[in-house]
Design a protein around this motif. Sequence first.
Motif, PDB file in Angstrom:
ATOM      1  N   MET A 172       0.598  -0.873  -0.218  1.00  0.00           N
ATOM      2  CA  MET A 172      -0.360  -0.304  -0.021  1.00  0.00           C
ATOM      3  C   MET A 172       0.296   1.113   0.750  1.00  0.00           C
ATOM      4  O   MET A 172       1.704   1.175   0.630  1.00  0.00           O
ATOM      5  CB  MET A 172      -1.084   0.114   1.159  1.00  0.00           C
ATOM      6  N   TYR A 173       0.502   2.296  -0.792  1.00  0.00           N
ATOM      7  CA  TYR A 173       1.334   3.675  -1.069  1.00  0.00           C
ATOM      8  C   TYR A 173       2.416   3.088  -1.922  1.00  0.00           C
ATOM      9  O   TYR A 173       3.314   4.641  -1.006  1.00  0.00           O
ATOM     10  CB  TYR A 173       1.280   4.176   1.143  1.00  0.00           C
ATOM     11  N   PRO A 202       1.212  -0.853  -8.066  1.00  0.00           N
ATOM     12  CA  PRO A 202       0.778  -0.943  -7.732  1.00  0.00           C
ATOM     13  C   PRO A 202      -0.375  -1.134  -6.550  1.00  0.00           C
ATOM     14  O   PRO A 202       0.624  -2.176  -6.577  1.00  0.00           O
ATOM     15  CB  PRO A 202       0.408  -1.317  -9.024  1.00  0.00           C
ATOM     16  N   ASP A 203      -0.945  -0.825  -5.579  1.00  0.00           N
ATOM     17  CA  ASP A 203      -1.523  -0.884  -4.523  1.00  0.00           C
ATOM     18  C   ASP A 203      -2.166  -2.691  -4.380  1.00  0.00           C
ATOM     19  O   ASP A 203      -2.564  -2.669  -6.027  1.00  0.00           O
ATOM     20  CB  ASP A 203      -2.611  -0.233  -3.944  1.00  0.00           C
ATOM     21  N   ASN A 217       7.412   0.593   6.023  1.00  0.00           N
ATOM     22  CA  ASN A 217       7.671   0.895   7.443  1.00  0.00           C
ATOM     23  C   ASN A 217       6.712   0.074   8.516  1.00  0.00           C
ATOM     24  O   ASN A 217       7.186  -0.332   9.893  1.00  0.00           O
ATOM     25  CB  ASN A 217       6.779   2.629   7.354  1.00  0.00           C
ATOM     26  N   GLN A 218       5.309  -0.867   7.496  1.00  0.00           N
ATOM     27  CA  GLN A 218       5.037  -1.394   8.463  1.00  0.00           C
ATOM     28  C   GLN A 218       3.981  -2.695   8.392  1.00  0.00           C
ATOM     29  O   GLN A 218       4.070  -2.558   6.958  1.00  0.00           O
ATOM     30  CB  GLN A 218       3.434  -0.232   9.585  1.00  0.00           C
ATOM     31  N   LEU A 219       3.520  -3.283   9.028  1.00  0.00           N
ATOM     32  CA  LEU A 219       3.171  -4.497   7.948  1.00  0.00           C
ATOM     33  C   LEU A 219       1.262  -4.961   9.224  1.00  0.00           C
ATOM     34  O   LEU A 219       1.842  -5.095  10.198  1.00  0.00           O
ATOM     35  CB  LEU A 219       4.020  -6.258   8.505  1.00  0.00           C
ATOM     36  N   GLU A 271      -2.980 -12.967   2.383  1.00  0.00           N
ATOM     37  CA  GLU A 271      -1.690 -11.450   3.058  1.00  0.00           C
ATOM     38  C   GLU A 271      -2.287 -10.271   4.024  1.00  0.00           C
ATOM     39  O   GLU A 271      -3.665  -9.971   4.138  1.00  0.00           O
ATOM     40  CB  GLU A 271      -1.905 -11.247   1.557  1.00  0.00           C
ATOM     41  N   ARG A 272      -1.370 -10.182   4.170  1.00  0.00           N
ATOM     42  CA  ARG A 272      -1.264  -8.468   5.209  1.00  0.00           C
ATOM     43  C   ARG A 272      -1.034  -7.475   4.730  1.00  0.00           C
ATOM     44  O   ARG A 272       0.302  -7.051   3.326  1.00  0.00           O
ATOM     45  CB  ARG A 272      -1.031  -8.591   6.324  1.00  0.00           C
ATOM     46  N   PRO A 273      -1.095  -5.722   4.262  1.00  0.00           N
ATOM     47  CA  PRO A 273      -0.963  -4.660   3.863  1.00  0.00           C
ATOM     48  C   PRO A 273       0.355  -4.480   4.608  1.00  0.00           C
ATOM     49  O   PRO A 273       0.752  -4.139   5.763  1.00  0.00           O
ATOM     50  CB  PRO A 273      -2.115  -3.674   4.464  1.00  0.00           C
ATOM     51  N   VAL A 274       1.230  -3.955   3.673  1.00  0.00           N
ATOM     52  CA  VAL A 274       2.558  -3.522   4.087  1.00  0.00           C
ATOM     53  C   VAL A 274       2.685  -2.160   3.222  1.00  0.00           C
ATOM     54  O   VAL A 274       2.452  -1.984   2.362  1.00  0.00           O
ATOM     55  CB  VAL A 274       3.354  -4.649   3.201  1.00  0.00           C
ATOM     56  N   TYR A 275       2.866  -1.441   4.383  1.00  0.00           N
ATOM     57  CA  TYR A 275       2.809   0.056   3.625  1.00  0.00           C
ATOM     58  C   TYR A 275       4.084   0.595   3.887  1.00  0.00           C
ATOM     59  O   TYR A 275       5.085   0.300   4.814  1.00  0.00           O
ATOM     60  CB  TYR A 275       2.214   0.990   5.594  1.00  0.00           C
ATOM     61  N   PHE A 276       4.492   2.055   2.823  1.00  0.00           N
ATOM     62  CA  PHE A 276       5.668   1.625   2.203  1.00  0.00           C
ATOM     63  C   PHE A 276       5.616   2.987   2.468  1.00  0.00           C
ATOM     64  O   PHE A 276       4.864   3.439   3.408  1.00  0.00           O
ATOM     65  CB  PHE A 276       5.063   1.707   0.621  1.00  0.00           C
TER      66      PHE A 276
END
Length: 862
Positions: A160-161, A165-166, A248-250, A273-278
């Motif tokens: 994400m971010y 692509p997201d 930065n974050q999972l 799957e879990r979101p991974v924040y850029f």
Amino acid sequence: MSDKKRFNTVFLSLVLVVAFSLVALVVHKEEPAVIRINLLGYRPDSPKIAVWGSMSDQPVTRFQLIDEQTNQEIQNLSVGLAFGEYGPFKQTYRLDFSVFRKSGHYHLQTDDGTRSPSFRIGEDVYSGKADFCLRYMRQQRSGYNPFLKDSCHTHDGYTMYGPMPDSTHINVSGGWHDATDYLQYVTTSANATYHLLAALRDFPTAFGDTHQANGLDGANGQPDVLDEAHWGLDWLLKMHPTDDWLFNQLADDRDHVGFRLPKEDAFYGKGFERPVYFATGKPQGLFKYKNRATGVASTAGKVSSALALGYQMIRKSQPTYANKLWQRSQSAYKLGLEKPGNSQTAPGRAPYFYEEDNYTDDMELATIEQLNATGATGVQATKWQNTALEFARREPITPWILNDTARHYQWYPFVNVGHVELAKRLLTRNRKTVTDFYKSGIDIIWKRARQNAFYRGVPFIWCSNNLTTSFATQCFWYRQLTGDKQFTALEQANFDWLFGCNPWGTSFVYGLPANADTPIDPHSSFTILNNYPIDGGLVDGPVRGSIYGNLLGITLHEADEYAPFQSKVAVYHDDYGDFSTNEPTMDGTASLIYLLAAKHTEKLTPVRRTGGQQKGKQPVKKLTRVTSIDPKSTYFSGAKIRGDTTVRRLALVFTGDEFADGGSTITRTLRKHNVRASFFLTGRFLRNPTVALLVKQLNQDGHFLGPHSDQHLLYCDWTNRDSLLVSHKQFVDDLRANYAALARFSTLKNTKKVFLPPYEWYNDSIAVWTKAEGIQLINYTPGLLSHADYTTPQERNYRSSATILQSIRTYEQRKQAGLNGFILLMHIGTASSRTDKLYNHLDELLTELHQKAYQLVRVDEL
């Protein structure tokens, strides 16, 4: 949770509140004053301070140091000045017995009759404690979890971010879960990794090698702390996979759906799957709430520092991997310079996130670690130092020290690590400039602390134990850098606070020390769902009464055993419903591992190694691990603790020393189910004429009779397992006397010689001595609560029969191997104050085990 279950839980909680409130009132009445000490103990040359606190303003004038072995008074000392009110206490004194240095076991008492818990003085009181806390780090692993021997979160994750692509898949499985939830943050993981590596660099003798890289038992030729740090480094590389990609974050707070053991979570909208924040350096948040991110440097600096130190630690042993660490350390540092500012974690559906508002401390450390990694000298070294010093001057004092409140993780990490590493590189005036930064912060805390008997100056905000650990470390670093010892007592007070010298009298580390007041009901899925121990986990710690009162979603599930000691000053609950004070954290535990390693190593008396034996002293022998001759069984420190897990059979074991009230019930029930069990009995039990007929009947029924120590000796120290309390001769004489008492009832012919140690407590030396006698040491299989059937309602660790039976059922249902190979331990009798006897439920238990097709065998046949 169903409505019916919720109603039953609430009703039970109300009943417990009423019942335990009465107990609390009794305790309050019976204990008008208390003495709080460091339950871990004290080193001979360290400050040794306890705190006396009274619910009234009645003063005391003197206190005594009492030898636990002889019950003789060793010293009689003045209590000194009165400190007055603090928290729940109307009067407090500091009991200073630092002048006493002799090793041994002691307790304190004041002239009003108040007595402290027992404690130990010794050079090795902190030995092995850093390794103990590594247990919690291993338990927090994502990907493959060695505690559960299973994998979780293997599908992480989708981006994400990012510049891609997201929802693009990226492999970031691994690392550590942050706390009870399973979110994963780069900022806390990088800080934890750095502290583990720094602990090994600074205190290499504090760590052993008993685990493999995957966290399972077995040495692999490198310290366990390096294995754990390696796990963190691997994940950081995944989160910073290219020069300009930094995540930065999972996951996010959608994780907070309820208690569960780590598994493959499927509530983020894209399978497992879990979101991974850029790390964009801009505000983020997929739903209503957004963070206030202003840059990337706070995360990039931490990552760069951890990777650079990892490179320094393993560049000789793992050059290829180390070079990758160095490459990514440099690229992370570049990102920090290019995008200054703070990178905060992204909220989900709630307005809670890590609100980091500083970054220059992270870049200061990253700069100096770039210098350390390159080994530069001359002009280049001066350039690095000046850059680091510029960052240091922008944040001389970690901001939480200047404030009495803070948002969650607003200034992180809680100690400026860059200052100590920079000071090591500087000379004369500039060095003093940096060490004075530390001193200025310590002075601020000291002005608050010296007003109360606990020397408490750290604010009671969320994660106060993490702040306390960090501040004690800052005091330690300042003392090491300057030789200035004026804050030694303050440093020790903060360390003592963590381990019992606090208003509640509890250690804040699960299971440390053993057999003492430590958290037993933390906000942890491992303990709530399966009663799994979270050994070594540091809980968040007390918060200000006003903070606790304004928190939403907190419900205590049991009566507050610390009720008399709560106050507006601070609140702490050992209750899983209090996530504000009783939740363990991965990064706080990692910071504590560094501090414990420092305490382990500092001024330890070295063992003199000579070609011969010193007169009057026994040579120091290195403990050896007993290797199993049965590859299908499980062993721990030389004792067999489980049989073949592929066969559906188990052994039922009973121990007996003082009580035998369950003998007839147990015998009758075993006969009904045609079960042969094993009974380990002390010599004292066997020589009791009132049980002679019982023992004869057990022998006639074909049960195994084995030794449990003649006099039920305690072989090793509860807080330091490696510290023996008996000599080899005492052990052998006692064991042989136990066998002599057994011979009156059983010849033990055609059976294996098996020994279950008293208190189920032993170490490697006991295993070696047992093996030398031709006997196999055994112990119960961990994971159940059956061994707690002796506890009484007056004890904090009390477990009802219903709770114990549920632990057996839950374990059996959720584990792939069930109870296969289990050594399931109970007691043949318990104190009369326990009316809820587990042996009265033996018929029910055996019926269930037979229904599940388990074969029950004697332990010598397992």
